[in-house]
Design a protein around this motif. Sequence first.
Motif, PDB file in Angstrom:
ATOM      1  N   LEU A   1       0.755  -1.304   0.076  1.00 46.79           N
ATOM      2  CA  LEU A   1       0.003  -0.039  -0.074  1.00 46.79           C
ATOM      3  C   LEU A   1       0.912   1.166   0.039  1.00 46.79           C
ATOM      4  O   LEU A   1       0.456   2.077  -0.704  1.00 46.79           O
ATOM      5  CB  LEU A   1      -0.954  -0.157   1.142  1.00 46.79           C
ATOM      6  CG  LEU A   1      -2.097   0.840   1.123  1.00 46.79           C
ATOM      7  CD1 LEU A   1      -3.063   0.489  -0.028  1.00 46.79           C
ATOM      8  CD2 LEU A   1      -2.851   0.700   2.572  1.00 46.79           C
ATOM      9  N   TYR A   2       1.785   1.317   0.850  1.00 44.56           N
ATOM     10  CA  TYR A   2       2.662   2.220   0.871  1.00 44.56           C
ATOM     11  C   TYR A   2       3.662   2.508  -0.727  1.00 44.56           C
ATOM     12  O   TYR A   2       3.685   3.771  -0.961  1.00 44.56           O
ATOM     13  CB  TYR A   2       3.918   2.385   1.631  1.00 44.56           C
ATOM     14  CG  TYR A   2       3.613   2.209   3.249  1.00 44.56           C
ATOM     15  CD1 TYR A   2       2.450   2.797   3.806  1.00 44.56           C
ATOM     16  CD2 TYR A   2       4.217   1.651   4.040  1.00 44.56           C
ATOM     17  CE1 TYR A   2       2.026   2.878   4.920  1.00 44.56           C
ATOM     18  CE2 TYR A   2       4.077   1.593   5.704  1.00 44.56           C
ATOM     19  CZ  TYR A   2       2.801   2.175   6.099  1.00 44.56           C
ATOM     20  OH  TYR A   2       2.486   2.260   7.361  1.00 44.56           O
ATOM     21  N   GLY A   3       3.585   1.506  -1.251  1.00 47.91           N
ATOM     22  CA  GLY A   3       4.602   1.705  -2.752  1.00 47.91           C
ATOM     23  C   GLY A   3       3.271   2.352  -3.606  1.00 47.91           C
ATOM     24  O   GLY A   3       4.035   3.126  -4.363  1.00 47.91           O
ATOM     25  N   LEU A   4       2.072   1.944  -3.513  1.00 51.83           N
ATOM     26  CA  LEU A   4       1.186   2.509  -4.651  1.00 51.83           C
ATOM     27  C   LEU A   4       0.906   3.742  -4.247  1.00 51.83           C
ATOM     28  O   LEU A   4       0.976   4.824  -5.041  1.00 51.83           O
ATOM     29  CB  LEU A   4      -0.141   1.689  -4.471  1.00 51.83           C
ATOM     30  CG  LEU A   4      -1.115   2.338  -5.255  1.00 51.83           C
ATOM     31  CD1 LEU A   4      -1.819   1.460  -6.447  1.00 51.83           C
ATOM     32  CD2 LEU A   4      -2.303   3.002  -4.509  1.00 51.83           C
ATOM     33  N   VAL A   5       0.658   4.294  -3.152  1.00 49.48           N
ATOM     34  CA  VAL A   5       0.557   5.552  -2.527  1.00 49.48           C
ATOM     35  C   VAL A   5       1.708   6.546  -2.922  1.00 49.48           C
ATOM     36  O   VAL A   5       1.492   7.461  -3.407  1.00 49.48           O
ATOM     37  CB  VAL A   5       0.083   5.847  -0.857  1.00 49.48           C
ATOM     38  CG1 VAL A   5      -0.075   7.162  -0.720  1.00 49.48           C
ATOM     39  CG2 VAL A   5      -1.418   5.114  -0.709  1.00 49.48           C
ATOM     40  N   HIS A   6       2.834   6.157  -2.723  1.00 49.49           N
ATOM     41  CA  HIS A   6       4.171   6.578  -2.898  1.00 49.49           C
ATOM     42  C   HIS A   6       4.050   7.208  -4.372  1.00 49.49           C
ATOM     43  O   HIS A   6       4.666   8.294  -4.844  1.00 49.49           O
ATOM     44  CB  HIS A   6       5.352   6.107  -2.540  1.00 49.49           C
ATOM     45  CG  HIS A   6       6.503   6.722  -2.486  1.00 49.49           C
ATOM     46  ND1 HIS A   6       7.551   6.574  -1.319  1.00 49.49           N
ATOM     47  CD2 HIS A   6       7.147   7.919  -2.846  1.00 49.49           C
ATOM     48  CE1 HIS A   6       8.611   7.402  -1.346  1.00 49.49           C
ATOM     49  NE2 HIS A   6       7.982   8.435  -2.150  1.00 49.49           N
ATOM     50  N   ALA A   7       3.753   6.450  -5.292  1.00 52.01           N
ATOM     51  CA  ALA A   7       3.906   6.395  -6.714  1.00 52.01           C
ATOM     52  C   ALA A   7       2.756   7.442  -7.370  1.00 52.01           C
ATOM     53  O   ALA A   7       3.138   8.336  -7.872  1.00 52.01           O
ATOM     54  CB  ALA A   7       3.531   5.107  -7.405  1.00 52.01           C
ATOM     55  N   VAL A   8       1.631   7.570  -6.522  1.00 55.74           N
ATOM     56  CA  VAL A   8       0.832   8.527  -6.849  1.00 55.74           C
ATOM     57  C   VAL A   8       1.106   9.859  -6.341  1.00 55.74           C
ATOM     58  O   VAL A   8       0.966  11.000  -7.049  1.00 55.74           O
ATOM     59  CB  VAL A   8      -0.616   8.318  -6.190  1.00 55.74           C
ATOM     60  CG1 VAL A   8      -1.599   9.419  -6.578  1.00 55.74           C
ATOM     61  CG2 VAL A   8      -1.026   6.820  -6.698  1.00 55.74           C
ATOM     62  N   VAL A   9       1.755  10.149  -5.016  1.00 54.33           N
ATOM     63  CA  VAL A   9       2.020  11.375  -4.561  1.00 54.33           C
ATOM     64  C   VAL A   9       3.500  11.944  -5.480  1.00 54.33           C
ATOM     65  O   VAL A   9       3.154  13.187  -5.814  1.00 54.33           O
ATOM     66  CB  VAL A   9       2.773  11.132  -3.156  1.00 54.33           C
ATOM     67  CG1 VAL A   9       3.674  12.359  -2.581  1.00 54.33           C
ATOM     68  CG2 VAL A   9       1.527  10.821  -2.111  1.00 54.33           C
ATOM     69  N   VAL A  10       4.186  11.145  -5.794  1.00 53.06           N
ATOM     70  CA  VAL A  10       5.161  11.725  -6.662  1.00 53.06           C
ATOM     71  C   VAL A  10       4.988  12.106  -8.010  1.00 53.06           C
ATOM     72  O   VAL A  10       5.242  12.985  -8.607  1.00 53.06           O
ATOM     73  CB  VAL A  10       6.651  10.892  -6.571  1.00 53.06           C
ATOM     74  CG1 VAL A  10       7.189  10.790  -5.168  1.00 53.06           C
ATOM     75  CG2 VAL A  10       6.253   9.588  -7.191  1.00 53.06           C
ATOM     76  N   ALA A  11       3.960  11.312  -8.702  1.00 57.43           N
ATOM     77  CA  ALA A  11       3.455  11.633  -9.872  1.00 57.43           C
ATOM     78  C   ALA A  11       2.769  12.807  -9.843  1.00 57.43           C
ATOM     79  O   ALA A  11       2.549  13.611 -10.908  1.00 57.43           O
ATOM     80  CB  ALA A  11       2.453  10.350 -10.470  1.00 57.43           C
ATOM     81  N   LEU A  12       2.307  13.443  -8.621  1.00 54.25           N
ATOM     82  CA  LEU A  12       1.163  14.366  -9.050  1.00 54.25           C
ATOM     83  C   LEU A  12       2.154  15.547  -8.518  1.00 54.25           C
ATOM     84  O   LEU A  12       1.567  16.952  -8.423  1.00 54.25           O
ATOM     85  CB  LEU A  12      -0.013  14.404  -7.770  1.00 54.25           C
ATOM     86  CG  LEU A  12      -1.102  13.546  -8.424  1.00 54.25           C
ATOM     87  CD1 LEU A  12      -2.036  13.465  -7.293  1.00 54.25           C
ATOM     88  CD2 LEU A  12      -1.619  13.703  -9.693  1.00 54.25           C
ATOM     89  N   GLY A  13       3.353  15.501  -8.235  1.00 57.94           N
ATOM     90  CA  GLY A  13       4.295  16.660  -7.864  1.00 57.94           C
ATOM     91  C   GLY A  13       4.268  16.904  -6.449  1.00 57.94           C
ATOM     92  O   GLY A  13       4.738  18.065  -6.002  1.00 57.94           O
ATOM     93  N   CYS A  14       3.684  16.178  -5.688  1.00 54.61           N
ATOM     94  CA  CYS A  14       3.770  16.595  -4.050  1.00 54.61           C
ATOM     95  C   CYS A  14       5.145  15.981  -3.646  1.00 54.61           C
ATOM     96  O   CYS A  14       5.766  15.277  -4.249  1.00 54.61           O
ATOM     97  CB  CYS A  14       2.584  15.971  -3.393  1.00 54.61           C
ATOM     98  SG  CYS A  14       1.027  16.667  -3.865  1.00 54.61           S
TER      99      CYS A  14
END
Length: 316
Positions: A193-206
């Motif tokens: 779950l951490y891996g997926l959320v991390h990927a979304v966070v960096v993709a959005l520029g946060c």
Amino acid sequence: MKEIPGVRPVRIGELVRAQDRLSFIYLERAVVHRDANAITATDERGVVHIPAATLGALILGPGTRITHHAMMLLAESGSTTVWVGERGVRYYAHGRSLARTSRLLEAQALAVSNQTTRLKVARAMYAMRFPDDDTSGLTMQQLRGREGARVRRIYREHAERTGIEWTRRDYNPNDFSGSDPVNQALSAATTCLYGLVHAVVVALGCTPGLGFVHTGHERSFVFDLADLYKAEYAIPIAFDIAADDVDDIPSATRRAVRDAIHAGGLLGRCSKDIHTLLLPDEPDAADTWDADIVELWDRSGNVTAGISYDDEEVPW
């Protein structure tokens, strides 16, 4: 003037809007290259062409290789590249962020730097877990207490459902096999779950490090967001895996989480939740988050970049 060799960069006007793009494409055991303004993926079955301008994120799983020219095209197209484990359940690294604007990053930094707005976002995160309760007047201590009671209740419910003997969450990060089967499965599911959320966070520029509930860790914001989904994804899956008495708990857990994430559309949901939390007064912010805007800061308001201001009066 001598022309620059190679394929010309993609113009902003040729790119597809974020809301009209493919959210992501996952590849594994393939070679990724470039053919004009398309990405090619080659494996034993042949070659597939992927229009780069329509791509949100290219997620590279095990056994993939990508060329320099392919990375150039993805960067020019405003797409991001994320290196992950099997079908995206572990985050390893990422290329350029998919975001063309710093809007979300600025909103995150502004909100976390003020106690009032930080508390507001933290309450909103807890409100997502307690949709029937009014959390607007609760302190952080009260919110943590409610969340602790909720998680303990969920653990008990799934233990009763699966017939698993449950005492408490108990694990050693440095000794995975030292825990009982259900705690091993919980650790494996949470890591996914951490891996997926991390990927979304960096993709959005946060930035992953600026959390609202968690603090002091390079992935504080990742932990904040993952807590929104643990009760729905990680906990029930972990108890199911433990009840099945499988030989390889980590592998079985990763596959189960992978399939649940895919079926539940969690990538899109996580992206929407980030926009809701950081830009609550801008319901359409997700439609313009890839706008290519460069301005110059000024105390009286930002001004347009790319203009000479040499005629302005200097105040000193």
